[in-house]
Design a protein around this motif. Structure first.
Motif, PDB file in Angstrom:
ATOM      1  N   SER A   1      37.823  39.638  40.118  1.00  0.00           N
ATOM      2  CA  SER A   1      36.927  38.526  39.461  1.00  0.00           C
ATOM      3  C   SER A   1      36.078  39.271  38.554  1.00  0.00           C
ATOM      4  O   SER A   1      35.214  38.514  37.871  1.00  0.00           O
ATOM      5  N   ASN A   2      36.042  40.709  38.101  1.00  0.00           N
ATOM      6  CA  ASN A   2      35.233  41.171  37.260  1.00  0.00           C
ATOM      7  C   ASN A   2      36.114  41.787  36.112  1.00  0.00           C
ATOM      8  O   ASN A   2      37.353  42.425  36.255  1.00  0.00           O
TER       9      ASN A   2
ATOM     10  N   THR B   1      32.652  37.626  36.396  1.00  0.00           N
ATOM     11  CA  THR B   1      31.399  38.650  35.845  1.00  0.00           C
ATOM     12  C   THR B   1      32.016  39.170  34.786  1.00  0.00           C
ATOM     13  O   THR B   1      33.321  39.604  34.756  1.00  0.00           O
ATOM     14  N   ALA B   2      31.341  39.654  33.705  1.00  0.00           N
ATOM     15  CA  ALA B   2      31.634  40.303  32.540  1.00  0.00           C
ATOM     16  C   ALA B   2      30.730  41.752  32.667  1.00  0.00           C
ATOM     17  O   ALA B   2      29.357  41.644  32.598  1.00  0.00           O
ATOM     18  N   TYR B   3      31.440  42.817  32.831  1.00  0.00           N
ATOM     19  CA  TYR B   3      30.587  44.082  32.979  1.00  0.00           C
ATOM     20  C   TYR B   3      30.608  44.638  31.908  1.00  0.00           C
ATOM     21  O   TYR B   3      31.520  45.279  30.992  1.00  0.00           O
ATOM     22  N   LEU B   4      29.042  44.799  31.377  1.00  0.00           N
ATOM     23  CA  LEU B   4      28.752  45.107  29.962  1.00  0.00           C
ATOM     24  C   LEU B   4      28.614  46.815  30.121  1.00  0.00           C
ATOM     25  O   LEU B   4      27.444  47.164  30.467  1.00  0.00           O
ATOM     26  N   GLN B   5      29.264  47.439  29.633  1.00  0.00           N
ATOM     27  CA  GLN B   5      29.323  48.966  29.966  1.00  0.00           C
ATOM     28  C   GLN B   5      28.357  49.735  28.744  1.00  0.00           C
ATOM     29  O   GLN B   5      28.376  49.250  27.739  1.00  0.00           O
TER      30      GLN B   5
ATOM     31  N   THR C   1      40.814  29.634  31.569  1.00  0.00           N
ATOM     32  CA  THR C   1      41.815  30.584  30.984  1.00  0.00           C
ATOM     33  C   THR C   1      42.069  31.359  32.364  1.00  0.00           C
ATOM     34  O   THR C   1      43.328  31.828  32.383  1.00  0.00           O
ATOM     35  N   TYR C   2      41.238  32.036  32.807  1.00  0.00           N
ATOM     36  CA  TYR C   2      41.313  32.976  34.097  1.00  0.00           C
ATOM     37  C   TYR C   2      40.411  32.691  35.069  1.00  0.00           C
ATOM     38  O   TYR C   2      39.094  32.916  35.069  1.00  0.00           O
ATOM     39  N   PRO C   3      40.773  31.629  35.701  1.00  0.00           N
ATOM     40  CA  PRO C   3      40.045  30.985  36.700  1.00  0.00           C
ATOM     41  C   PRO C   3      39.336  31.852  37.760  1.00  0.00           C
ATOM     42  O   PRO C   3      38.668  31.515  38.583  1.00  0.00           O
ATOM     43  N   TRP C   4      40.003  33.040  38.088  1.00  0.00           N
ATOM     44  CA  TRP C   4      39.425  33.993  38.877  1.00  0.00           C
ATOM     45  C   TRP C   4      38.426  34.795  38.446  1.00  0.00           C
ATOM     46  O   TRP C   4      37.563  35.407  39.221  1.00  0.00           O
TER      47      TRP C   4
ATOM     48  N   SER D   1      52.861  40.052  32.276  1.00  0.00           N
ATOM     49  CA  SER D   1      53.082  39.587  33.574  1.00  0.00           C
ATOM     50  C   SER D   1      52.240  39.965  34.501  1.00  0.00           C
ATOM     51  O   SER D   1      51.978  39.413  35.651  1.00  0.00           O
ATOM     52  N   TYR D   2      51.686  41.250  34.265  1.00  0.00           N
ATOM     53  CA  TYR D   2      50.618  41.738  35.474  1.00  0.00           C
ATOM     54  C   TYR D   2      49.372  40.662  35.651  1.00  0.00           C
ATOM     55  O   TYR D   2      48.850  40.679  36.665  1.00  0.00           O
ATOM     56  N   VAL D   3      49.120  40.017  34.499  1.00  0.00           N
ATOM     57  CA  VAL D   3      48.026  38.905  34.560  1.00  0.00           C
ATOM     58  C   VAL D   3      48.299  37.651  35.512  1.00  0.00           C
ATOM     59  O   VAL D   3      47.823  37.097  36.123  1.00  0.00           O
ATOM     60  N   ASN D   4      49.794  37.401  35.217  1.00  0.00           N
ATOM     61  CA  ASN D   4      50.286  36.276  36.149  1.00  0.00           C
ATOM     62  C   ASN D   4      50.257  36.784  37.658  1.00  0.00           C
ATOM     63  O   ASN D   4      50.049  35.965  38.464  1.00  0.00           O
ATOM     64  N   VAL D   5      50.605  38.107  37.886  1.00  0.00           N
ATOM     65  CA  VAL D   5      50.383  38.635  39.278  1.00  0.00           C
ATOM     66  C   VAL D   5      48.886  38.447  39.845  1.00  0.00           C
ATOM     67  O   VAL D   5      48.818  38.225  41.024  1.00  0.00           O
ATOM     68  N   ILE D   6      48.061  38.874  39.027  1.00  0.00           N
ATOM     69  CA  ILE D   6      46.646  38.783  39.174  1.00  0.00           C
ATOM     70  C   ILE D   6      46.316  37.175  39.596  1.00  0.00           C
ATOM     71  O   ILE D   6      45.576  37.259  40.567  1.00  0.00           O
ATOM     72  N   ASP D   7      46.851  36.319  38.630  1.00  0.00           N
ATOM     73  CA  ASP D   7      46.793  34.694  38.920  1.00  0.00           C
ATOM     74  C   ASP D   7      47.366  34.474  40.287  1.00  0.00           C
ATOM     75  O   ASP D   7      46.507  33.799  41.189  1.00  0.00           O
ATOM     76  N   LEU D   8      48.383  34.996  40.677  1.00  0.00           N
ATOM     77  CA  LEU D   8      48.991  34.665  41.992  1.00  0.00           C
ATOM     78  C   LEU D   8      48.252  35.344  43.088  1.00  0.00           C
ATOM     79  O   LEU D   8      47.702  34.636  44.214  1.00  0.00           O
ATOM     80  N   ALA D   9      47.699  36.474  42.869  1.00  0.00           N
ATOM     81  CA  ALA D   9      46.913  37.348  44.101  1.00  0.00           C
ATOM     82  C   ALA D   9      45.793  36.694  44.209  1.00  0.00           C
ATOM     83  O   ALA D   9      45.247  36.360  45.480  1.00  0.00           O
ATOM     84  N   SER D  10      44.922  36.071  43.356  1.00  0.00           N
ATOM     85  CA  SER D  10      43.618  35.516  43.284  1.00  0.00           C
ATOM     86  C   SER D  10      43.705  34.124  43.902  1.00  0.00           C
ATOM     87  O   SER D  10      42.683  33.762  44.354  1.00  0.00           O
TER      88      SER D  10
END
Length: 571
Positions: free
Chosen positions: A54-55, A87-91, A81-84, A388-397
């Motif tokens: 989520s971050n 938060t945006a972590y501002l380092q 675009t990234y429904p999961w 492709s790993y972002v598509n995996v994140i999509d599925l996992a989420s």
């Protein structure tokens, strides 16, 4: 920058009809002698699966959030675009450098005159602009405080690695006032109810000498000074927002030893004394770690994750912080197979997808709260194409919010080195069951496909006589632009020095040197089409005897999600 061109373009046109090589589409999977099978009982629902991904972290938040590019996007573009993403972590967002100061490369301090400091007046416009754009995109800010503006340390010291001031403040009262006015300005701009929903940290990788260290470089004096900095930061947050409404945590390295033992901070916040208000303890709401593997395939199996989390969790439990959330606030793979740095610590290789899937399962097994990637597209976040790993994140989420189910494996892998694993869940609100399957091998050159069977029990249609089974796949030929890009890059004859970092980096258009950008630019539509994840099959199936059996073949480094709708749990 070099710019050879015409001959390569001609060669490209002669081969573009076979951008996707025939052998990629027709090759039989290597090896299919395994018999892995998973038994999933829908009556074994446990704790809900968290929204692990989520971050997202931003080392230089202004280059993403303080730009005309993000402001030209429609509201909620990022969330859509990234429904999961939440938060945006501002380092290092509270300060720590300004451009005119020697050694600084990023402008972080917030004064009218950064060289003068507080007496010149505050200018909090940069953090306001970032927060405004983050909120407009449907996310919440997670702001890293604690790094001290250059003018407030005497003397400051700019660290070589992160290019920030690593020294404590000369006056903690002045630091308090800077932070207090920053928070008050945010409350004035966005309202106290809104700011109370944000997260805050105090110095990313706090025990890392490249983030914070006293002038004597002594571990004990640095540790004690950080305790004071942390207490002052939390105290200021509590003053402005009210202690019950503060959500503040710490981000340690933990993956490697730091300048001092990060677990000592847990002792301090529990046992005190509070160095700001003299109280017996200090608020701490969460802990995060950094988790990196050194190189693709080394070790390639997330085996170091357990120890990275365990030390902080064990100490927290000993001190009574038994429900303290512990997640990962940055991580990935440092180097590609060519031993060069991967941009934002991710490779575009199919391997990264199954590694991410394995990471997801292990984080759930360890009861970790989150994992924070550094990049989500070939252009980091805004625009670009999904690896492709972002598509995996999509599925996992998609499993987030479902209750995790017991999944019992039997059988063995065709390749003993293949890690064939699963995660299952059931969401009683949406009446959806999920089975997430992965075939990961630590070696990026492994090519064995793995058969996998599923046997679901205590499953029945919520209405009617059938459940609906959707199958999603991410592998070489599903939801993945990388094999197409590799084929095209070979046709272009892009040399190793045609890349700024490892040629295996997922952010291809940002990584190519100017002379070779055409090889990506001219065929973006082809890559984008290849990256789109689509349902492979959808089938209505009966569940005789309150059971459902499915079977599939997981290609090498492949991931499959079964999304089963209209499901109820049978007695």
């Amino acid at each position: 920058m070099r710019h050879p061109r015409l001959l390569r373009v001609a060669a490209l046109f002669s081969s573009i009809a076979v951008l996707v090589p025939a052998q990629l589409l027709t090759a039989e999977p290597a090896g299919a002698g395994g018999d892995s099978s998973f038994a999933v009982d829908l009556g074994t629902a446990a704790a809900p699966i968290p929204n692990i991904f989520s971050n997202m972290i931003f080392f230089h938040y202004k280059s993403t959030w303080n730009t005309d590019t993000i402001e030209a996007k429609a509201p909620n573009y990022v969330r859509t675009t990234y429904p999961w993403l939440r938060t945006a972590y501002l380092q290092y967002a509270g300060g720590g450098c300004y451009n005119a100061y020697p050694g600084c490369v990023i402008d972080r301090d917030m004064f009218n005159d950064d060289s003068v400091g507080p007496s010149s007046g505050y200018d909090f416009f940069p953090i306001h602009r970032a927060a405004r754009n983050i909120l407009r995109q449907g996310l919440k800010p997670y702001i890293d405080l604690g790094v001290v503006p250059v003018s407030m340390s005497n003397p400051p010291a700019i660290g070589f690695y992160f290019k920030i001031n690593t020294r404590p403040p000369s006056s903690y009262q002045a630091y308090h006032d800077y932070l207090w006015w920053m928070l008050q300005s945010l409350v004035s701009e966005f309202g106290i109810d809104e700011v109370r929903t944000w997260q805050f940290g105090v110095v990313s990788e706090f025990e890392n000498g490249a983030s914070f260290m006293t002038a004597d470089q002594n571990w004990l004096s640095t540790q004690n000074e950080y305790f004071k900095l942390y207490d002052y930061s939390v105290g200021t947050l509590e003053e402005v927002l009210g202690a019950p409404f503060v959500n503040v945590g710490v981000h340690c390295m933990c993956v490697i030893p730091g300048l001092w033992d990060e677990r000592n901070l847990l002792n301090h916040v529990v046992q005190g004394p509070n160095l700001y208000n003299g109280g017996p303890n200090t608020q701490l709401d969460f802990v995060t770690v950094s988790f990196y593997e050194n190189k693709v395939g080394y070790p390639g199996n997330v085996s170091n994750l357990d120890a990275t989390i365990a030390d902080m969790r064990d100490r927290a439990n000993q001190l009574g912080l038994v429900n303290l959330p512990i997640g990962v606030d940055e991580g990935g793979i440092l180097n590609g197979p060519d031993n060069k740095e991967l941009a934002h610590s991710v490779t575009g290789m199919t391997w990264q997808g199954s590694w991410t899937a394995l990471l997801f399962k292990r984080l759930l097994d360890l009861n970790a709260s989150s994992f924070t990637p550094l990049s989500l597209s070939t252009k980091s976040l805004i625009g670009g194409i999904r690896p492709s790993y972002v598509n995996v994140i999509d599925l996992a989420s998609r499993l987030a919010g479902s209750n995790r189910l017991t999944s019992v494996k039997s059988g063995s892998s065709a390749d003993p080195a293949d890690l064939v694993q699963s995660v299952a869940g059931y969401n009683p609100v949406t009446k959806t069951a999920y089975v997430f399957l992965l075939n990961h091998n630590p070696s990026s050159t492994a090519n064995t496909a793995e058969p996998a069977g599923l046997n679901l029990s205590r499953i029945t249609p919520a209405t009617g006589t059938t459940v609906n089974v959707k199958k999603w796949v991410v592998d070489d030929t599903h939801g993945n632009f990388w094999p197409t890009w590799q084929w095209n890059a070979a046709g272009c004859k892009v040399p190793d020095n045609g890349y700024l970092k490892s040629k295996y980096s997922s952010e291809v258009p940002l990584n190519l040197t100017q002379a070779w950008k055409f090889c990506w630019k001219n065929y973006q539509s082809v890559y984008k089409n290849a990256s789109i994840m689509q349902v492979v099959s959808t089938t209505d199936m009966a569940t005789p005897g309150n059971a459902l059996s499915l079977s599939t073949t997981l290609e090498h480094h492949g991931v499959t999600l079964y999304e089963i709708g209209n499901v109820a749990v049978a007695p």
